[in-house]
Design an enzyme around this catalytic site. Sequence first.
Site, mmCIF file in Angstrom:
data_model
loop_
_atom_site.group_PDB
_atom_site.id
_atom_site.type_symbol
_atom_site.label_atom_id
_atom_site.label_comp_id
_atom_site.label_asym_id
_atom_site.label_seq_id
_atom_site.Cartn_x
_atom_site.Cartn_y
_atom_site.Cartn_z
ATOM 1 N N LYS A 94 0.853 -1.193 0.000
ATOM 2 C CA LYS A 94 0.000 0.000 0.000
ATOM 3 C C LYS A 94 0.888 1.240 0.000
ATOM 4 O O LYS A 94 1.960 1.250 0.596
ATOM 5 C CB LYS A 94 -0.862 0.027 1.275
ATOM 6 C CG LYS A 94 -2.025 0.977 1.194
ATOM 7 C CD LYS A 94 -3.170 0.390 0.421
ATOM 8 C CE LYS A 94 -4.325 1.331 0.273
ATOM 9 N NZ LYS A 94 -5.460 0.721 -0.422
ATOM 10 N N ASP A 211 -23.052 11.341 3.006
ATOM 11 C CA ASP A 211 -21.688 11.655 2.560
ATOM 12 C C ASP A 211 -21.327 13.036 3.101
ATOM 13 O O ASP A 211 -22.188 13.924 3.149
ATOM 14 C CB ASP A 211 -21.609 11.655 1.021
ATOM 15 C CG ASP A 211 -20.185 11.485 0.527
ATOM 16 O OD1 ASP A 211 -19.879 10.439 -0.076
ATOM 17 O OD2 ASP A 211 -19.358 12.399 0.780
#
Length: 359
Positions: A94, A211
Amino acid sequence: MKKITKIRNLIKKKFLKTMPEFDKHLFVVELLDPSSKLEAYIAVHRIRGSKPSFGATRFLNYKFKKDALNDALRLSRLMSFKSIMAGLPYGGAKAVIIKPKGKFSRKKLLDSYTKGLNELAGKFVTGTDVGLNLEDIKEMKKNSKYLVGLKSNPEKYTAIGLGFSIQMISKKLFGSESFKNRTFAIQGIGKVGYEFLKIIYKDASAIYVADIDKNRLKFVLEKFPNLIIVDTNDIQKQVVDIYMPCALSHTLNKKTVKDLKCKIVIGSANNQLESEGIADLLHDKGIFYGPDYIVNSGGLISVVDEYEAHNFNASRIKKKVSKIKKIMNEVIAKSYRQKISPERIANKIAKKILDKIKK
Ligand code: NAD
C-alpha cells in the site's frame, strides 16, 4: 524523468519495529521531495517470488506522519490477506501520500510520486484509492508502467463483489439472493458507492445514503432521485437490512456498533473494524459482518487481470470476481457451524495460507 529527491529505506530502522501496525513487513520506504511537497510511504507486506506486490495509493490528510505510516503498514497487511483470499499469487502492499497543508501543485506532487514509484522498478504496482481519481492515474501512467486501473474500472468490480457477497448471506438469512424488498444504508457514496447504486437502485425498496461532501450528494441524487439522504452521524442508525461502510477505515467501533439496527454489515471500506474484537460484538448482536478484505476484493481481482492480460474483457473479470461467492459461502458456513464471527474464521484461513507461503 529526473530522479526523485530522496527515497529513504526504513526497513532497518528501529522505530519501524515499534510501530503498532508493523507485521514483519518486507519493504518500507519513505518518499520525500520538498520541491513538490511530496511526503509518502510505500509499505510492502509480503512478496511472492519475483512478482510485484499490489495495493492502491491513498492521498489523504494526516495529523501526524506516524499516522500515515501506520495506515500504510496496516493497509498493506490487509492487501496480503485480500490477495490470498482471492486466490491471487501476489503479495500485499500500500502507498499513502500525505496531503500537503497549504497550496501545492497536484501535478508536481504526483509527478514526484511517480518518479519514486519508478525507482522501485516494479516491486510495487498501484492504482487509485481514496483521494485519487482516474484522471490522476491517466496522467501518472504517461510516466510509469506500474499503474493499473485505467482499463479495468476497479470501482465497478469492487461493487459487483459487494453485490455477490450480500447475495450469499441474503440467501442464508432471507432465503433469496434478490435485492428486491431489501433496504440499504450506505456511508459514503464515492466511486464504489456510486457503482453499487447502479446494481441495487431498481430493486431495493429503500436506500439511505450519507456523505460529508455535499456536491457529491447533489451529483448522485441527480442520477438516483429516490435516495433518502441522512446526516452522516445518523447513517448507521437506520433500520435496514444491510449497512454498508463505503467511506474510510475504523468506522465500526463500540459506539457505532451499539447504534446499528441492521442484519448485515458489508461495505467496501478497508479496515472497517477498529479491532478484531468489534467483529465479536457484531456477532454477539446477531449482525453478520462480511470481512472487508473478502467482500471488497473485486477491485484487486480486476486490476490484477488488467496487469496479467493487458486487455479488457468484462465477462472474464466478472467470472473471476464471482469466486468471491465461494469463499463467502465457506466463511458463512464455518461461522454458523463454529459459532464464531466471520472475521475470525476468515483471519484463520488467511493466516494459515500466509504462513504456508512464508515457509
Ligand atoms: P472515494 O474517495 O471515491 O469515496 C469515499 C466517499 O466517502 C467520498 O464521497 C467521501 O466524501 C465520503 N466520506 C468520507 N468520510 C465520510 C464520512 N465520515 N461519512 C460519510 N461519507 C464520508 O473512495 P472509493 O474509491 O469509493 O472507496 C471507498 C472505500 O472503499 C475506501 O475505504 C477504499 O479504500 C475502499 N476500497 C475501494 C476500492 C476501489 O475499487 N475504489 C476497492 C477496495 C476498497
